[in-house]
Design a protein around this motif. Sequence first.
Motif, mmCIF file in Angstrom:
data_model
loop_
_atom_site.group_PDB
_atom_site.id
_atom_site.type_symbol
_atom_site.label_atom_id
_atom_site.label_comp_id
_atom_site.label_asym_id
_atom_site.label_seq_id
_atom_site.Cartn_x
_atom_site.Cartn_y
_atom_site.Cartn_z
ATOM 1 N N ASN A 128 0.846 -1.192 0.000
ATOM 2 C CA ASN A 128 0.000 0.000 0.000
ATOM 3 C C ASN A 128 0.878 1.237 0.000
ATOM 4 O O ASN A 128 1.852 1.320 0.727
ATOM 5 N N GLN A 129 0.500 2.203 -0.814
ATOM 6 C CA GLN A 129 1.271 3.427 -0.913
ATOM 7 C C GLN A 129 0.389 4.622 -0.590
ATOM 8 O O GLN A 129 -0.816 4.586 -0.809
ATOM 9 N N LEU A 130 1.011 5.665 -0.071
ATOM 10 C CA LEU A 130 0.289 6.902 0.194
ATOM 11 C C LEU A 130 0.170 7.696 -1.098
ATOM 12 O O LEU A 130 1.099 7.738 -1.910
ATOM 13 N N SER A 131 -0.950 8.349 -1.247
ATOM 14 C CA SER A 131 -1.076 9.262 -2.381
ATOM 15 C C SER A 131 -0.270 10.523 -2.070
ATOM 16 O O SER A 131 0.145 10.745 -0.933
ATOM 17 N N HIS A 132 -0.071 11.326 -3.067
ATOM 18 C CA HIS A 132 0.699 12.556 -2.896
ATOM 19 C C HIS A 132 0.056 13.458 -1.838
ATOM 20 O O HIS A 132 0.725 13.975 -0.942
ATOM 21 N N SER A 133 -1.241 13.624 -1.908
ATOM 22 C CA SER A 133 -1.928 14.507 -0.955
ATOM 23 C C SER A 133 -1.924 13.913 0.451
ATOM 24 O O SER A 133 -1.796 14.640 1.435
ATOM 25 N N GLU A 134 -2.026 12.594 0.584
ATOM 26 C CA GLU A 134 -1.960 11.964 1.902
ATOM 27 C C GLU A 134 -0.584 12.148 2.529
ATOM 28 O O GLU A 134 -0.462 12.345 3.736
ATOM 29 N N GLY A 135 0.461 12.069 1.717
ATOM 30 C CA GLY A 135 1.813 12.243 2.212
ATOM 31 C C GLY A 135 2.055 13.646 2.739
ATOM 32 O O GLY A 135 2.779 13.841 3.712
ATOM 33 N N LEU A 136 1.459 14.636 2.133
ATOM 34 C CA LEU A 136 1.630 16.028 2.548
ATOM 35 C C LEU A 136 0.636 16.459 3.628
ATOM 36 O O LEU A 136 0.789 17.519 4.226
#
Length: 95
Positions: free
Chosen positions: A69-77
Amino acid sequence: MKIDKDSIKKIAHLARLEFDESSAEKMSKDMSQILDWVEQLNEIDTENIEPLTTMSTEVNVMREDKVANQLSHSEGLKNAPKSDSDYFRVPKVLE
């Protein structure tokens, strides 16, 4: 092997070190002892001895890379203290 004060002064100059007379005398004795020890090591027969590549017997255990599972760009920020639209904002380090 004896290291004289002139050699100590030259080495100190190259290493950008400063010694007073008593420290230079102690350094001379210490360096002479080190070089004597190295000379003793040179007397050891190492003809049939393979050089060591490491002192540890441990072996790195690598795991297989797996997609997870990977974080989306917006979730990471989302939890960043400061961010632009695309990047983390951090304090300036260099002028």
